[in-house]
Design an enzyme around this catalytic site. Structure first.
Site, mmCIF file in Angstrom:
data_model
loop_
_atom_site.group_PDB
_atom_site.id
_atom_site.type_symbol
_atom_site.label_atom_id
_atom_site.label_comp_id
_atom_site.label_asym_id
_atom_site.label_seq_id
_atom_site.Cartn_x
_atom_site.Cartn_y
_atom_site.Cartn_z
ATOM 1 N N THR A 101 0.815 -1.217 0.000
ATOM 2 C CA THR A 101 0.000 0.000 0.000
ATOM 3 C C THR A 101 0.845 1.262 0.000
ATOM 4 O O THR A 101 1.965 1.278 0.524
ATOM 5 C CB THR A 101 -0.907 0.015 1.247
ATOM 6 O OG1 THR A 101 -1.606 1.258 1.343
ATOM 7 C CG2 THR A 101 -0.093 -0.164 2.520
ATOM 8 N N ASP A 102 0.266 2.338 -0.545
ATOM 9 C CA ASP A 102 0.936 3.633 -0.494
ATOM 10 C C ASP A 102 0.935 4.224 0.918
ATOM 11 O O ASP A 102 1.689 5.148 1.209
ATOM 12 C CB ASP A 102 0.305 4.618 -1.478
ATOM 13 C CG ASP A 102 -1.167 4.894 -1.216
ATOM 14 O OD1 ASP A 102 -1.776 4.244 -0.350
ATOM 15 O OD2 ASP A 102 -1.742 5.760 -1.922
ATOM 16 N N GLU A 103 0.114 3.673 1.811
ATOM 17 C CA GLU A 103 0.036 4.218 3.169
ATOM 18 C C GLU A 103 1.339 4.019 3.940
ATOM 19 O O GLU A 103 1.585 4.697 4.941
ATOM 20 C CB GLU A 103 -1.139 3.606 3.932
ATOM 21 C CG GLU A 103 -2.485 3.968 3.322
ATOM 22 C CD GLU A 103 -3.667 3.614 4.202
ATOM 23 O OE1 GLU A 103 -3.562 3.800 5.432
ATOM 24 O OE2 GLU A 103 -4.698 3.170 3.662
ATOM 25 N N TYR B 97 -1.956 -0.151 11.009
ATOM 26 C CA TYR B 97 -2.095 -0.847 9.734
ATOM 27 C C TYR B 97 -0.918 -0.547 8.806
ATOM 28 O O TYR B 97 -0.234 -1.460 8.330
ATOM 29 C CB TYR B 97 -3.397 -0.456 9.034
ATOM 30 C CG TYR B 97 -3.368 -0.743 7.553
ATOM 31 C CD1 TYR B 97 -3.210 -2.039 7.075
ATOM 32 C CD2 TYR B 97 -3.472 0.287 6.604
ATOM 33 C CE1 TYR B 97 -3.147 -2.318 5.714
ATOM 34 C CE2 TYR B 97 -3.421 0.020 5.245
ATOM 35 C CZ TYR B 97 -3.260 -1.279 4.810
ATOM 36 O OH TYR B 97 -3.192 -1.550 3.467
ATOM 37 N N LYS C 190 2.181 -3.004 7.377
ATOM 38 C CA LYS C 190 2.471 -3.234 5.956
ATOM 39 C C LYS C 190 3.892 -2.788 5.610
ATOM 40 O O LYS C 190 4.582 -3.436 4.820
ATOM 41 C CB LYS C 190 1.456 -2.508 5.087
ATOM 42 C CG LYS C 190 0.068 -3.127 5.098
ATOM 43 C CD LYS C 190 0.043 -4.546 4.550
ATOM 44 C CE LYS C 190 0.243 -4.588 3.055
ATOM 45 N NZ LYS C 190 0.140 -5.984 2.528
#
Length: 332
Positions: A132-134, A158, A162
């Site tokens: 994810t870009d998060e 979260y 990741k």
């Protein structure tokens, strides 16, 4: 055959359906079927001998090893993850278990399996890690979009979990030579989206006459990627990506959360109007922002465009209309 983890979830199920629709190799689909996994997403594959489903947990390293040795896949596409920020704030332990420990167990099983392959099979094997870009953190209004060189700065349990899994995947390439590929995508939307996420939640609440809750001022910006475009990018990465490399996947559709909800309301006003003639926009309410809410995400996808020739096919306006229509067709 390829092994897909989390293939009954949102992105995973779309990938499996897309993969088999294009006549590619068979799929061994491994999913724990948590709240976000749903075999109904794959109902169209009933009776398709190319699709094998196994109920299993990626944290079970012995089971993962047994499956790899029994089915001998040429690649692993790793989607399985806990992915909802709100849930990670309320209960981070499961995110650490699945996203970090589960990825570690899968990497260990993959390394042992890959090490035992013959020369050509060993050279062709790939471990695709879907992230994810998060993991990159949050951008201010004038900041350049995230590139593959952007330093990680995760802000939620979260995204931290990741980011940790991404680092493990990187380490297994550099330390052991395992041919890994990592992708960091922007916010996905489309069919089979679990209803706790923004777009399906707003559609469901609107049709049920419920409030449409907007965090804070609704000006948080996300880069929206149609799930079908994401699947096309992943196929290219699996086929032509360079082991050890990371590829950002985004569609340059930066929208505020409020604009997304306005668009959904306007489409529903057209396709499923309220009997009273009122707009669904009247159901919008503003609620307290969540802790550590990232302000803006934006992806620089120039690397995958330049090196692998990928371009998104769906503009946000076309993709979101398809998504609403799918929801209306499947949730009458």
């Amino acid at each position: 055959m390829i092994l897909v983890t989390g293939g009954a979830g949102f992105i995973g199920s779309n990938f499996v359906l897309d993969w088999l629709a294009r006549g590619n190799a068979a799929v061994l689909n491994v999913d724990k079927l948590t709240y976000a996994g749903n075999l109904h997403n794959l109902v169209s594959l009933k009776g398709d001998i190319r699709h094998t489903f196994v109920l299993a947990d990626i944290c079970d390293g012995e089971k993962m090893s047994a499956l790899l040795n029994a089915y001998k896949p040429t690649a692993i596409a790793h989607f399985a993850a806990e992915s909802h920020v709100d849930r990670s704030i309320q209960g981070p332990a499961e995110f650490i278990r699945t996203n970090i420990n589960g990825t570690f167990k899968l990497l260990e099983a993959a390394r042992a399996y890959w090490s035992g392959l013959e020369n050509q099979e060993k050279e062709q094997f790939r471990f695709l890690h879907v992230s994810t870009d998060e993991a990159y953190g949050s951008l201010e209004a004038g900041d350049a979009p995230f590139s593959e060189a952007t330093a990680y700065a995760p802000n939620s349990p979260y995204s931290a979990s990741k980011a940790a899994s991404d680092h493990l995947v990187r380490a297994y390439f550099h330390t052991y030579g395992l041919p890994t590929l990592t992708t960091n995508c922007s916010n996905n939307y489309g069919p089979n989206h679990f209803p706790e996420k923004l777009i399906p939640l707003m559609i469901a609440n609107a049709l049920a006459g419920k409030d449409l809750p907007i965090y804070g001022d609704g000006q948080q910006i996300r880069d929206w990627l149609y799930v079908g475009d994401h699947c096309a990018a992943l196929r290219l990465v699996l086929a032509d990506g360079v082991p050890g490399e990371t590829y950002n996947i985004g569609a340059q559709n930066q929208k505020t959360n409020l604009d997304v909800v306005f668009t959904l309301c306007d489409i529903l006003d057209e396709l499923k109007p309220i009997a009273s003639g009122k707009s669904y926009r009247q159901q919008i309410v503003y609620v307290a922002d969540r802790p550590g809410h990232d302000r803006r995400y934006a992806i620089d996808a120039s690397k995958i465009e330049r090196e692998l020739g990928w371009r998104p096919l769906e503009a946000f306006d076309t993709g979101i209309r398809k998504t609403v229509q799918w929801y209306l067709d499947t949730h009458p």
